[in-house]
Design a protein around this motif. Structure first.
Motif, short mmCIF file in Angstrom:
data_model
loop_
_atom_site.label_atom_id
_atom_site.label_comp_id
_atom_site.label_asym_id
_atom_site.label_seq_id
_atom_site.Cartn_x
_atom_site.Cartn_y
_atom_site.Cartn_z
N ALA A 204 110.98 84.90 125.59
CA ALA A 204 111.30 84.35 124.27
C ALA A 204 110.03 84.09 123.47
O ALA A 204 109.98 84.32 122.25
CB ALA A 204 112.12 83.07 124.43
N LEU A 205 108.99 83.57 124.16
CA LEU A 205 107.73 83.31 123.47
C LEU A 205 107.10 84.61 122.96
O LEU A 205 106.59 84.68 121.83
CB LEU A 205 106.77 82.58 124.42
N VAL A 206 107.12 85.63 123.80
CA VAL A 206 106.56 86.92 123.39
C VAL A 206 107.37 87.52 122.24
O VAL A 206 106.84 88.03 121.26
CB VAL A 206 106.51 87.90 124.58
N ALA A 207 108.69 87.43 122.38
CA ALA A 207 109.57 87.98 121.35
C ALA A 207 109.36 87.27 120.01
O ALA A 207 109.44 87.89 118.94
CB ALA A 207 111.02 87.87 121.78
N GLN A 208 109.06 85.97 120.08
CA GLN A 208 108.84 85.22 118.84
C GLN A 208 107.57 85.72 118.13
O GLN A 208 107.54 85.83 116.91
CB GLN A 208 108.72 83.73 119.16
N ARG A 209 106.55 86.00 118.94
CA ARG A 209 105.31 86.51 118.33
C ARG A 209 105.51 87.89 117.73
O ARG A 209 104.86 88.27 116.76
CB ARG A 209 104.20 86.55 119.38
N LEU A 210 106.40 88.65 118.34
CA LEU A 210 106.63 90.03 117.89
C LEU A 210 107.82 90.15 116.94
O LEU A 210 108.17 91.27 116.55
CB LEU A 210 106.86 90.94 119.10
N ASP A 211 108.41 89.04 116.58
CA ASP A 211 109.61 89.06 115.74
C ASP A 211 109.29 89.62 114.34
O ASP A 211 108.39 89.13 113.66
CB ASP A 211 110.20 87.66 115.62
N VAL A 212 110.02 90.65 113.92
CA VAL A 212 109.81 91.26 112.60
C VAL A 212 111.08 91.20 111.75
O VAL A 212 111.18 91.89 110.75
CB VAL A 212 109.36 92.74 112.75
N ASP A 213 112.03 90.37 112.18
CA ASP A 213 113.28 90.27 111.41
C ASP A 213 113.02 89.83 109.97
O ASP A 213 113.64 90.33 109.04
CB ASP A 213 114.24 89.29 112.08
N LEU A 254 104.50 94.60 109.58
CA LEU A 254 105.33 95.24 110.61
C LEU A 254 104.45 96.01 111.59
O LEU A 254 104.66 95.94 112.82
CB LEU A 254 106.33 96.18 109.94
N GLY A 255 103.47 96.73 111.08
CA GLY A 255 102.58 97.48 111.96
C GLY A 255 101.73 96.58 112.84
O GLY A 255 101.49 96.89 114.02
N SER A 256 101.28 95.44 112.28
CA SER A 256 100.43 94.54 113.07
C SER A 256 101.22 93.84 114.18
O SER A 256 100.65 93.46 115.21
CB SER A 256 99.80 93.49 112.15
N LYS A 257 102.53 93.66 114.02
CA LYS A 257 103.36 93.00 115.03
C LYS A 257 103.98 93.99 116.02
O LYS A 257 104.64 93.57 116.98
CB LYS A 257 104.49 92.22 114.36
N ALA A 266 107.14 104.04 112.94
CA ALA A 266 107.98 103.69 111.79
C ALA A 266 107.15 103.00 110.71
O ALA A 266 107.34 103.24 109.51
CB ALA A 266 109.13 102.79 112.23
N ALA A 267 106.23 102.12 111.12
CA ALA A 267 105.38 101.43 110.15
C ALA A 267 104.49 102.43 109.41
O ALA A 267 104.28 102.31 108.19
CB ALA A 267 104.52 100.39 110.86
N VAL A 268 103.97 103.42 110.12
CA VAL A 268 103.15 104.45 109.47
C VAL A 268 103.98 105.26 108.47
O VAL A 268 103.55 105.53 107.34
CB VAL A 268 102.51 105.37 110.53
N GLU A 269 105.19 105.64 108.90
CA GLU A 269 106.07 106.40 108.00
C GLU A 269 106.42 105.57 106.76
O GLU A 269 106.51 106.10 105.64
CB GLU A 269 107.34 106.80 108.74
N LEU A 270 106.61 104.26 106.96
CA LEU A 270 106.89 103.38 105.83
C LEU A 270 105.72 103.40 104.84
O LEU A 270 105.92 103.50 103.62
CB LEU A 270 107.11 101.94 106.32
#
Length: 285
Positions: A204-213, A254-257, A266-270
């Motif tokens: 959960a802690l890792v997911a929170q750091r990586l959360d891009v919602d 998004l790319g940094s996370k 996907a971030a590059v395509e964006l």
């Protein structure tokens, strides 16, 4: 926005031609080219252009050709010519030598050849009418170009929306992959599996750091705003400039996370799509 328009008009005052062309520019930059007979109407023409156009480097040119019969109305000031000849005789007497001059030199003297006073009001009125017609055609051409650019922006925006859905759909798969990665790493280290609750807490802690919602939600919001802006009947170029900056900010975050290769791609395509939209919005008023 690039565009071009050309109109011509004829009357008893002669022939008028008006041309308008524009290239991309951040602000409105007007450049007018007028013949001497139309110089007095520069202010009125500039006002009409500013009232209808809001952006672009605009080159406006008016050309005027008088009627062919106009050259026959030249007159010579005979009294002035006589005075010049008498002055030349006096100079010859003072110099003691014969001064050489010819008829062309006399004609060059200011005031010798006179044109009859002309009423330029009809010519100026006709020039303004022609300019307004040309501006109208020019604006219609720009609107047509704007519709094509809006279609291109919508295509890119649709592709951005597809990427947002793809990244959002990867969230659960990413958590599952992280769980498997943690377990595999523990197995490699020969460490006894921890309490399942502790493992989920760490996940959960890792997911929170990586959360891009939040970034994905803002991208969705920007897409909605983009469609709203494209539907406005007013200059939207600067608003689009700001909106593209917001798109780019979310794509960078998004790319940094990103924690997996697919999200990074996907971030590059964006970024590519956003840059393509940004290049197009520079052409929109």
């Amino acid at each position: 926005m690039t565009a071009f328009a050309r109109r011509e008009a004829q009357g008893e005052w002669g022939t008028l031609t008006c041309e308008l062309r524009s290239v991309n520019h951040r602000y409105l930059d007007l450049s007018l080219r007028l013949p001497e007979d139309l110089r007095a109407m520069e202010g009125a023409l500039r006002e009409r252009l500013q009232a209808r156009l809001g952006r672009g480097k605009i080159d406006c040119g008016l050309r005027y050709a008088p009627p062919a019969s106009g050259a026959a109305s030249l007159t010579v000031d005979h009294s002035l010519v006589q005075g010049l000849l008498e002055a030349c005789e006096q100079i010859e007497g003072l110099m003691g030598a014969s001064a050489q001059f010819n008829a062309l030199e006399v004609l060059r003297w200011p005031g010798v050849v006179r044109e009859p006073a002309r009423d330029l009001a009809p010519l100026h009125a006709a020039a303004l009418r022609l300019a307004e017609e040309t501006i109208g055609e020019f604006v219609r051409n720009r609107q047509g170009e704007g519709e094509r650019l809006a279609a291109l922006l919508r295509q890119r925006a649709e592709a951005v929306g597809v990427l947002v859905v793809r990244v959002r759909g990867r969230r659960q798969d990413l958590i599952a992959a992280l769980r498997d990665k943690f377990r595999a790493r523990l197995a490699e280290l020969g460490v006894e599996a921890p309490d399942p609750g502790r493992l989920e807490q760490e996940l959960a802690l890792v997911a929170q750091r990586l959360d891009v919602d939040e970034e994905l939600d803002r991208l969705d919001s920007h897409l909605t705003e983009l469609e709203s802006v494209l539907g406005r009947q007013e200059p939207i170029g600067r608003r689009l400039d700001f909106l593209m900056q917001e798109f780019n900010r979310e794509a960078n975050t998004l790319g940094s996370k990103s924690a997996d290769i697919e999200t990074t791609q996907a971030a590059v395509e964006l970024k590519v799509l956003i840059e393509q939209m940004r290049e197009q919005d520079q052409n929109i008023e």
